[in-house]
Design an enzyme around this catalytic site. Structure first.
Site, PDB file in Angstrom:
ATOM      1  CE1 TYR A 145     -16.327  10.556 -16.949  1.00 26.78           C
ATOM      2  CE2 TYR A 145     -15.796  10.831 -14.325  1.00 26.78           C
ATOM      3  CZ  TYR A 145     -16.063  10.423 -15.549  1.00 26.78           C
ATOM      4  OH  TYR A 145     -16.352   8.778 -15.116  1.00 26.78           O
ATOM      5  CG  ASP A 151     -10.195  15.555 -15.716  1.00 28.94           C
ATOM      6  OD1 ASP A 151      -9.242  14.559 -16.191  1.00 28.94           O
ATOM      7  OD2 ASP A 151     -10.668  14.710 -14.612  1.00 28.94           O
ATOM      8  CE  LYS A 166     -12.479   7.006 -18.776  1.00 31.79           C
ATOM      9  NZ  LYS A 166     -12.551   8.076 -18.285  1.00 31.79           N
ATOM     10  NE  ARG A 171      -2.720   0.400   2.868  1.00 25.86           N
ATOM     11  CZ  ARG A 171      -1.918   0.502   4.413  1.00 25.86           C
ATOM     12  NH1 ARG A 171      -1.449   1.000   4.624  1.00 25.86           N
ATOM     13  NH2 ARG A 171      -2.472  -0.524   5.348  1.00 25.86           N
TER      14      ARG A 171
END
Ligand SMILES: *Cc1c(COP(=O)(O)O)cnc(C)c1O
Length: 381
Positions: free
Chosen positions: A97, A170, A195, A45
């Site tokens: 978004y 973004d 993406k 982690r």
């Protein structure tokens, strides 16, 4: 060394065996010599060698200080929002978004409010800033109507008034191959690497790149505390995918530009509006030309016969463009925002941001442009 070369050089071979590709360090923990004495890794982690290589690659692409990889784009958005406190305010691009919009709504409960404005005019932002505004959230180009905001002008003019304001971009649609927001004045860049960066529609991933050590330390602490890290295997898939980013985005932009021009010239009797930042007709074409290397792989358009039925006929008739959400992969996709990606956006918000009933979004893949053109030509008769 140029970007494309550095990208490949950063994909380090394994120091242990010489393996040419980055190994998948599929481990949760690491053996220690004595308590706290280890090779820089104690728990996945906190740190993982595969993830670390991906973070180095994206830092280099975005020309930032350091990066962090998360299990999805939204997990990285969430980490950035956790920098804020009760009473703080965000000013955000109005056609943000959808998933980020939903998340901002959750933060309202925690006393963090967002004001949405049309950021295509920088003045709209500057005029509503207040001492409470701690963050400006931009996307450029936006989804699905490809609005462009002047990142440099917004960063400079807002920091002149409030030097500590955080500018977040973004950069999912442009990718670091076409636009580097940190160079333009942003403090942080986030990506849905799901993406273009991973690029093959086979993984969900999120990335944050920051400009300075202060943001990095805070976000690293948040990431380690909340645990939304990218797994070793998904880090590896993203590394594998991003090696061809420059090749893919060039082809995708070329395909998009060709078909945007075709729609403009040959289909004007059927088409109401075309959204593509590469066209002179685009409202902020000159800003896009200034801050982007090329104009990206997404084109949206609406029909003169502006009905949901008419759009549905088009999106269900294409042969090569597959009907699906998401974008940025090697395969061309077609989508109907009003009934798919933006179904839960209230009608009045859709109207205001230009998401007409018949709006159709194309995400260009890497197929041959002649085939794609033939496909579109056949369904728009
Ligand atoms: C898809 C997307 C996100 C969310 O990313 P996930 O990987 O789906 O969580 C955020 N911003 C933009 C612009 C996107 O297209």
């Amino acid at each position: 060394m140029k970007e494309e070369t550095r990208l490949i050089q950063n994909i380090l071979s394994d120091p242990l065996t010489g393996a040419i590709t980055t190994p998948i360090y599929q481990t949760s923990t690491y053996v220690q010599e004595a308590p706290g004495v280890h090779k820089g890794y104690d728990y996945t982690r906190t740190n993982n060698p595969t993830r670390k290589i991906l973070e180095k690659i994206i830092t280099d692409l975005e020309k930032g200080y350091k990066s962090l990889a998360f299990s999805s784009g939204l997990a990285s958005v969430d980490a950035v929002l956790k920098l804020l406190e009760n009473g703080d305010e965000i000013v955000a691009v109005d056609d943000i978004y959808g998933g980020t919009y939903r998340l901002l709504n959750l933060y309202k409960k925690l006393g963090i409010h967002t004001k949405f404005v049309d950021t295509t005019h920088s003045e709209n932002i500057i005029s509503i800033l207040s001492p409470k505004t701690k963050m400006i959230w931009l996307e450029s180009p936006t989804n699905p109507t490809l609005k462009i905001s002047d990142i440099k002008h917004i960063s400079e003019s807002s920091k002149k008034v409030y030097p500590n304001i955080m500018i977040v971009v973004d950069n999912t649609f442009a990718t670091p191959a076409l636009q580097n927001p940190i160079i333009l004045g942003a403090d942080m860049v986030i990506h849905s690497a799901t993406k273009y960066i991973a690029g093959h529609s086979d993984v969900l991933a999120g990335l944050i790149t920051v400009k300075n050590p202060d943001f990095y330390e805070k976000l690293k602490y948040i990431q380690n505390s909340t645990g939304g890290i990218l797994s070793p295997f998904d880090s590896w898939l993203t590394i594998r995918g991003c090696q061809t980013l420059y090749l893919r985005i060039k082809k995708q932009s070329d395909n998009a530009f060709k078909i945007a021009l075709f729609l403009l010239k040959e289909k004007s009797h059927l088409i109401d509006k075309i959204y593509y930042p590469g066209l002179y007709q685009h409202k902020n074409h000159t800003i896009a030309a200034k801050q982007q290397l090329s104009f990206g792989g997404i084109v949206s358009f609406s029909l003169k016969n502006d009905t949901i039925e008419n759009a549905k006929k088009v999106v269900t008739s294409t042969k090569y463009f597959k009907l699906a959400e998401s974008l940025g992969g090697t395969k061309s996709l077609i989508c109907h925002p009003a009934t798919m990606t933006h179904k839960s956006t209230p009608l009045e918000v859709r109207r205001k941001t230009g998401i007409q009933d018949s709006l159709i979004r194309l995400s260009f893949g890497i197929e041959n442009s002649e085939d794609l053109l033939e496909d579109i030509n056949n369904v728009l008769q």
